[in-house]
Scaffold this motif. Structure first.
Motif: not given
Length: 414
Positions: A241-245, A251-252, A270-272, A346-352
């Motif tokens: 049982v896992g999740c995809i967020g 974050c969740i 997701g944020p890092g 991605d300009c909302q959660v910047i990959s780099s």
């Protein structure tokens, strides 16, 4: 930017302009589709405006003037007006907002949104409408449980199952936005590749009831997701049982992972890094896409938000929590297998910024995978710039490569 505001404006009882009109609003590098709706209702014409590129529908407009060949409407709380005259079967007019004045030509009809990846019935798999309870917050969540193709309840071999967790803001179980239904597409793909899924309406959204959304934070939404995980385990119909967020859902996912609630997780953009640090880079990226530069610091950004909050009648607990939250410890303490992915546009959660942080914090494991995808945006669509105004204009809902990689990675876990 336009936002939804449910107000009905009653105007004169009839006009030849009844129907929907659409056009492109070009403001510098930004192009937005606007739809003007004139609908006959209760003996009057109700005027509303949609901004599909921003996910806004039914914005109430007040009539200043309306005839068979001319219209003038305004949305006072947005500081917006539109005045036009019918010329050669088109509304030829001017859009004004907060001192900005640009031409806007509209033609009859609503632009068709092609979504070729949306699954069409009949489906080769079973689905079940379910509810589960977050007792701590008195929230009842409603969702769709999708079983994989060929599912046999009597088989000793039980399929893996994922809980799909949406991004920020109230969203339905399909994470529907800009005419796309990413979670519906993901659930369908997984079912066709041996993986079950549960997607659900966020608290106080769709068929889900309960919960104080205005005062909720990501931790509150995490408890909703934890209730979904508990529900899936209690069914005893699945193996892992896992999740995809997605976005905030990522974050969740790490909050659940650090608490050992799940067997694996997929973090979609997701944020890092800490919320305030992420927000500054997001702000800079948006300005860059508009041909501008910014030297804003975290302290400057926080001060700006603090001043804005003083002008608001309502508190912003979600924003305060997000700005203060550093995911480092939760990522560091997640021992289950992790697949963290992001698009380089991605300009909302910047990959780099975020993927290297996640990679450096994750415990060492051969099962972990961190991957950046070229030319993909925050929704994992192939795109040109990554700006959100492209979302609704792109026919693709989610990259086929991303779908394939997610399914293969989950199925590889033993």
């Amino acid at each position: 930017m336009l936002v939804s505001f449910a107000v009905r404006a009653q105007v004169q009882p009839t006009t030849e302009l009844v129907g929907s009109w659409s056009g492109k609003l070009n403001i510098g590098a930004i192009s937005l589709t606007l739809v003007l709706n004139l609908e006959q209702a209760d003996g009057y014409v109700v005027v509303t405006i949609d901004s599909p590129d921003q996910g806004a529908k039914g914005i109430g407009a007040y009539k200043e003037y309306l005839s068979d060949d001319s219209i003038a409407v305004k949305v006072e709380h947005l500081g917006m007006t539109y005045r036009a005259r019918l010329k050669e079967s088109k509304l030829d007019g001017t859009f004004n907002q907060h001192g900005l004045s640009v031409p806007l030509v509209m033609k009859r009809g609503v632009p068709e949104m092609k979504r070729p990846q949306n699954p069409q019935p009949p489906y080769p798999y079973m689905t079940e409408e379910v509810t589960f309870l977050n007792e701590a917050d008195s929230v009842t969540l409603a969702g769709t449980l999708t079983y994989p193709v060929g599912y046999d309840a009597k088989s000793k071999r039980k399929p893996s199952v994922v809980l799909l967790i949406t991004g920020s803001g109230p969203q339905n179980r399909d994470e529907e936005l800009m005419g796309h239904s990413p979670f519906l597409v993901i659930a369908d793909y997984l079912a066709r590749h041996g993986i079950a899924s549960l997607r659900y309406d966020d608290r106080a959204t769709g068929a889900s009831v309960g919960g104080d959304v205005m005062n909720s934070t990501t931790e509150d939404f995490m408890r909703d997701a934890a209730a979904g995980i508990a529900f899936l385990r209690q069914k005893k119909a699945f193996g892992k049982v896992g999740c995809i967020g997605h976005s905030e859902g990522g974050c969740i996912a790490f909050l659940l992972g650090s608490r050992k609630k799940i067997d694996f997780l997929v973090s979609l953009a997701g944020p890092g890094v800490k919320g305030d640090t992420l927000s500054v880079e997001q702000y800079k990226r948006f300005l860059k896409l508009q041909g501008m530069t910014a030297s804003m610091t975290v302290s400057q950004m926080r001060q700006s938000i603090k001043e804005d909050s003083r002008m608001r009648a309502q508190p912003m607990p979600w924003m305060q929590w997000f700005l203060d939250y550093d995911p480092s410890d939760d990522i560091r303490n997640t021992r289950c297998p992790v697949f963290a992915l992001n698009g380089d546009l991605d300009c909302q959660v910047i990959s780099s910024q975020n993927l290297p942080a996640i990679r450096s914090l994750l415990p060492s494991s051969k099962k972990n995978l961190v991957k950046e995808y070229p030319s993909l945006n925050h929704l994992f669509q192939h795109c040109t710039t990554g700006h959100p105004n492209e979302y609704s204009q792109i026919e693709e809902t989610i990259s086929p490569e991303v779908l394939q990689d997610i399914a293969q990675w989950i199925n590889s876990l033993k």
